[in-house]
Design a protein around this motif. Structure first.
Motif, PDB file in Angstrom:
ATOM      1  N   VAL A  78       0.865  -1.185   0.000  1.00 27.10           N
ATOM      2  CA  VAL A  78       0.000   0.000   0.000  1.00 27.10           C
ATOM      3  C   VAL A  78       0.900   1.233   0.000  1.00 27.10           C
ATOM      4  CG1 VAL A  78      -1.819   1.266   1.181  1.00 27.10           C
ATOM      5  CG2 VAL A  78      -1.772  -1.231   1.285  1.00 27.10           C
ATOM      6  N   VAL A  79       0.716   2.112  -0.977  1.00 23.94           N
ATOM      7  CA  VAL A  79       1.500   3.343  -1.087  1.00 23.94           C
ATOM      8  C   VAL A  79       0.536   4.525  -1.064  1.00 23.94           C
ATOM      9  CG1 VAL A  79       3.138   4.662  -2.480  1.00 23.94           C
ATOM     10  CG2 VAL A  79       3.305   2.169  -2.415  1.00 23.94           C
ATOM     11  N   ILE A  80       0.804   5.482  -0.176  1.00 24.85           N
ATOM     12  CA  ILE A  80      -0.037   6.663  -0.021  1.00 24.85           C
ATOM     13  C   ILE A  80       0.833   7.889  -0.241  1.00 24.85           C
ATOM     14  CG2 ILE A  80      -1.606   7.891   1.525  1.00 24.85           C
ATOM     15  CD1 ILE A  80      -1.890   5.298   3.120  1.00 24.85           C
ATOM     16  N   ASN A  81       0.473   8.751  -1.186  1.00 25.51           N
ATOM     17  CA  ASN A  81       1.296   9.941  -1.403  1.00 25.51           C
ATOM     18  C   ASN A  81       0.889  11.059  -0.441  1.00 25.51           C
ATOM     19  OD1 ASN A  81      -1.000  11.103  -2.462  1.00 25.51           O
ATOM     20  ND2 ASN A  81      -0.232  11.292  -4.538  1.00 25.51           N
ATOM     21  N   GLY A  82       1.715  12.103  -0.412  1.00 27.59           N
ATOM     22  CA  GLY A  82       1.540  13.142   0.594  1.00 27.59           C
ATOM     23  C   GLY A  82       0.336  14.022   0.398  1.00 27.59           C
ATOM     24  N   ALA A  83      -0.330  13.959  -0.756  1.00 30.98           N
ATOM     25  CA  ALA A  83      -1.492  14.816  -0.997  1.00 30.98           C
ATOM     26  C   ALA A  83      -2.784  14.223  -0.458  1.00 30.98           C
ATOM     27  CB  ALA A  83      -1.636  15.076  -2.500  1.00 30.98           C
ATOM     28  N   VAL A  84      -2.741  13.002   0.067  1.00 32.01           N
ATOM     29  CA  VAL A  84      -3.959  12.344   0.544  1.00 32.01           C
ATOM     30  C   VAL A  84      -4.442  13.018   1.825  1.00 32.01           C
ATOM     31  CG1 VAL A  84      -4.910  10.187   1.423  1.00 32.01           C
ATOM     32  CG2 VAL A  84      -3.353  10.155  -0.528  1.00 32.01           C
ATOM     33  N   ARG A  85      -5.739  13.289   1.897  1.00 34.26           N
ATOM     34  CA  ARG A  85      -6.375  13.843   3.083  1.00 34.26           C
ATOM     35  C   ARG A  85      -7.613  13.019   3.416  1.00 34.26           C
ATOM     36  NH1 ARG A  85      -2.221  15.819   3.020  1.00 34.26           N
ATOM     37  NH2 ARG A  85      -1.575  17.996   3.246  1.00 34.26           N
ATOM     38  N   ILE A  86      -7.906  12.949   4.711  1.00 32.08           N
ATOM     39  CA  ILE A  86      -9.070  12.189   5.178  1.00 32.08           C
ATOM     40  C   ILE A  86      -9.945  13.112   6.012  1.00 32.08           C
ATOM     41  CG2 ILE A  86      -9.859  10.278   6.620  1.00 32.08           C
ATOM     42  CD1 ILE A  86      -7.458   8.721   5.831  1.00 32.08           C
ATOM     43  N   ARG A  87     -11.223  13.134   5.694  1.00 37.51           N
ATOM     44  CA  ARG A  87     -12.185  13.907   6.468  1.00 37.51           C
ATOM     45  C   ARG A  87     -12.466  13.212   7.800  1.00 37.51           C
ATOM     46  NH1 ARG A  87     -12.788  19.063   4.513  1.00 37.51           N
ATOM     47  NH2 ARG A  87     -12.899  19.018   2.225  1.00 37.51           N
ATOM     48  N   ALA A  88     -13.141  13.924   8.677  1.00 37.09           N
ATOM     49  CA  ALA A  88     -13.474  13.361   9.982  1.00 37.09           C
ATOM     50  C   ALA A  88     -14.326  12.113   9.813  1.00 37.09           C
ATOM     51  CB  ALA A  88     -14.210  14.407  10.826  1.00 37.09           C
ATOM     52  N   ALA A  89     -13.924  11.030  10.482  1.00 37.16           N
ATOM     53  CA  ALA A  89     -14.659   9.771  10.391  1.00 37.16           C
ATOM     54  C   ALA A  89     -14.327   8.921  11.604  1.00 37.16           C
ATOM     55  CB  ALA A  89     -14.304   9.026   9.110  1.00 37.16           C
ATOM     56  N   ALA A  90     -15.239   8.017  11.952  1.00 37.84           N
ATOM     57  CA  ALA A  90     -15.025   7.055  13.029  1.00 37.84           C
ATOM     58  C   ALA A  90     -14.966   5.673  12.416  1.00 37.84           C
ATOM     59  CB  ALA A  90     -16.140   7.147  14.067  1.00 37.84           C
ATOM     60  N   VAL A  91     -13.950   4.906  12.793  1.00 41.33           N
ATOM     61  CA  VAL A  91     -13.710   3.595  12.175  1.00 41.33           C
ATOM     62  C   VAL A  91     -13.572   2.558  13.269  1.00 41.33           C
ATOM     63  CG1 VAL A  91     -12.222   2.244  10.672  1.00 41.33           C
ATOM     64  CG2 VAL A  91     -12.538   4.686  10.242  1.00 41.33           C
ATOM     65  N   SER A  92     -14.249   1.429  13.097  1.00 37.14           N
ATOM     66  CA  SER A  92     -14.092   0.276  13.970  1.00 37.14           C
ATOM     67  C   SER A  92     -13.794  -0.920  13.085  1.00 37.14           C
ATOM     68  CB  SER A  92     -15.364   0.035  14.794  1.00 37.14           C
ATOM     69  OG  SER A  92     -15.209  -1.147  15.575  1.00 37.14           O
ATOM     70  N   HIS A  93     -12.678  -1.582  13.341  1.00 34.72           N
ATOM     71  CA  HIS A  93     -12.267  -2.715  12.493  1.00 34.72           C
ATOM     72  C   HIS A  93     -11.814  -3.842  13.402  1.00 34.72           C
ATOM     73  CE1 HIS A  93     -10.876  -4.698   8.841  1.00 34.72           C
ATOM     74  NE2 HIS A  93      -9.765  -4.997   9.487  1.00 34.72           N
ATOM     75  N   GLY A  94     -12.565  -4.947  13.394  1.00 33.88           N
ATOM     76  CA  GLY A  94     -12.223  -6.097  14.207  1.00 33.88           C
ATOM     77  C   GLY A  94     -11.672  -7.224  13.380  1.00 33.88           C
ATOM     78  N   LYS A  95     -11.161  -8.250  14.080  1.00 34.92           N
ATOM     79  CA  LYS A  95     -10.583  -9.415  13.416  1.00 34.92           C
ATOM     80  C   LYS A  95     -11.388 -10.658  13.777  1.00 34.92           C
ATOM     81  CE  LYS A  95      -5.851  -7.646  13.329  1.00 34.92           C
ATOM     82  NZ  LYS A  95      -4.442  -7.900  13.716  1.00 34.92           N
ATOM     83  N   LEU A  96     -11.680 -11.455  12.775  1.00 29.72           N
ATOM     84  CA  LEU A  96     -12.426 -12.691  12.957  1.00 29.72           C
ATOM     85  C   LEU A  96     -11.525 -13.857  12.594  1.00 29.72           C
ATOM     86  CD1 LEU A  96     -15.257 -13.898  13.621  1.00 29.72           C
ATOM     87  CD2 LEU A  96     -15.681 -13.918  11.156  1.00 29.72           C
ATOM     88  N   THR A  97     -11.315 -14.783  13.558  1.00 30.16           N
ATOM     89  CA  THR A  97     -10.445 -15.941  13.345  1.00 30.16           C
ATOM     90  C   THR A  97     -11.279 -17.209  13.452  1.00 30.16           C
ATOM     91  OG1 THR A  97      -8.578 -14.756  14.300  1.00 30.16           O
ATOM     92  CG2 THR A  97      -8.368 -17.142  14.100  1.00 30.16           C
ATOM     93  N   VAL A  98     -11.253 -18.022  12.435  1.00 33.89           N
ATOM     94  CA  VAL A  98     -11.942 -19.312  12.416  1.00 33.89           C
ATOM     95  C   VAL A  98     -10.898 -20.412  12.514  1.00 33.89           C
ATOM     96  CG1 VAL A  98     -13.480 -20.840  11.148  1.00 33.89           C
ATOM     97  CG2 VAL A  98     -13.814 -18.364  11.019  1.00 33.89           C
ATOM     98  N   ARG A  99     -11.041 -21.280  13.518  1.00 33.57           N
ATOM     99  CA  ARG A  99     -10.055 -22.342  13.757  1.00 33.57           C
ATOM    100  C   ARG A  99     -10.748 -23.697  13.679  1.00 33.57           C
ATOM    101  NH1 ARG A  99      -5.916 -22.828  18.958  1.00 33.57           N
ATOM    102  NH2 ARG A  99      -5.006 -24.859  18.384  1.00 33.57           N
ATOM    103  N   VAL A 100     -10.155 -24.604  12.931  1.00 31.93           N
ATOM    104  CA  VAL A 100     -10.681 -25.958  12.773  1.00 31.93           C
ATOM    105  C   VAL A 100      -9.612 -26.940  13.251  1.00 31.93           C
ATOM    106  CG1 VAL A 100     -11.595 -27.666  11.180  1.00 31.93           C
ATOM    107  CG2 VAL A 100     -12.089 -25.246  10.816  1.00 31.93           C
TER     108      VAL A 100
END
Length: 364
Positions: free
Chosen positions: A262-284
């Motif tokens: 993933v490459v992000i250049n210096g001109a990238v801007r992000i507006r105000a936002a709330a992010v929730s990112h979880g991880k799901l692990t399935v084990r057999v």
């Protein structure tokens, strides 16, 4: 690895100020472009690694023999293990003159296993208009190696079926550029950008006088010039060495889905936002059990499958991105949550859909 990559790009973006560049590094004049040449030829002198009697290879060898007044029987189909049919490619530079040498690439066309030790016989190289512009001949330099044993085992290093001949072609005809008689010179940018094109035109006008240059579109700049090659060559040299401050690159996020880069250049801007990112692990877990039959019974030993499936979901706290967050803020946030490349891609795609990511998202 992701943390190091993003930190490196942040350091480069915020520590290196934008500098002016020469016009010659931003593009080239329309008349000064290279042309592609291709040709068909025969490589001889191989140590039994050739095409071995392919029809087009045999026809090529008969054609070469006919040049020297030798006529082979029409029903003759020799096993040409020591020769191979090849395709030849080269680039003819702008303003190349007869007698100049070109580097050529030679690639096997048929079943030849290796071109090592081969010699290319004289072959014409043609342009897109079908005219002959160069003649190729010489000994191949092959970086690859291929070995085959009697039991069928094989070993190949790099690509032995292709090679190069430095200076293996001689230019026979020059390409007519016609730039000495055109109404005006045209300079084309390597990357389309309206701001950069306008700045290049302004720099030329400042050096040569107002009204001499105009930005035709986001790529081309038209320049008024006196007719005659000598005068225009001097003018082109002067223009190429002018310095221009190119426009900043558009905000862009590049994602390589195959490698996870993933490459992000210096001109990238992000507006105000709330992010929730979880991880799901399935084990057999598989725990098969062997069941033995009773003594003196007619039963058979069997295996009973026992599987245990568990799902673990790791909760992740919601984090907030500030309004107009910069690349440095993005790097800090990603490092704080320990996101993997796959997680980062998912977050960026969601931000783009939500309208918070003000950048072009490019997936390779």
């Amino acid at each position: 690895m992701l943390r190091i990559l993003l930190t490196l790009f942040a350091a480069l973006t915020f520590s290196t100020p934008a500098t002016a560049e020469r016009v010659k590094d931003l593009g080239q004049f329309q008349s000064l472009r290279s042309n592609q040449l291709t040709g068909y030829g025969i490589v001889v002198g191989l140590a039994g690694t050739g095409d071995d009697g392919l029809e087009y290879s045999t026809q090529g060898m008969k054609g070469i023999a006919a040049r020297f007044g030798i006529t082979l029987p029409p029903n003759l189909n020799p096993a040409l293990k020591n020769s191979a049919a090849v395709m030849i490619t080269a680039d003819l530079p702008a303003m190349a003159k007869p007698g100049q040498r070109l580097d050529i690439t030679v690639s096997a066309l048929g079943k030849a296993k290796s071109l090592r030790g081969g010699t290319l016989l004289m072959s014409p190289l043609r342009g897109a208009d079908g005219q002959i512009y160069a003649m190729a001949q010489g000994n191949l330099a092959v970086g690859g190696l291929g070995v085959e044993a009697a039991d069928g085992s094989k070993l190949s290093v790099n690509v032995p079926s292709a090679g190069r001949i430095p200076g293996g072609a001689s230019v026979e005809r020059a390409v007519e550029t016609g730039f000495g008689d055109t109404p005006e010179l045209t300079f084309n940018l390597a990357e389309a950008d309206i701001t950069t094109a306008t700045r290049v035109a302004a720099a030329i006008n400042q050096s040569l006088g107002m009204g001499r240059a105009r930005a035709i579109d986001a790529v081309s700049i038209g320049i008024m010039a006196e007719p005659g090659q000598e005068a225009r060559i001097a003018l082109m040299s002067r223009i190429e060495n002018l310095t221009v401050q190119p426009a900043d690159a558009p905000a862009r996020v590049i994602v390589n889905a195959r490698t996870g880069t993933v490459v992000i250049n210096g001109a990238v801007r992000i507006r105000a936002a709330a992010v929730s990112h979880g991880k799901l692990t399935v084990r057999v877990d598989e725990d098969p059990r062997v069941i033995q039959p009773g003594p003196f019974s007619r039963g058979r030993t069997e295996t009973e499958q026992a599987s245990d499936i568990s799902v673990i979901e790791q909760g992740a706290p919601m984090f907030e991105t500030a309004d107009t967050a910069s690349l440095a803020d993005i790097v800090k946030t990603v490092n704080a949550i320990g996101a993997s490349p796959a997680d980062l891609v998912a977050i960026l795609e969601a931000l783009k859909q939500a309208g918070a990511l003000k950048a072009e998202l490019v997936v390779l």
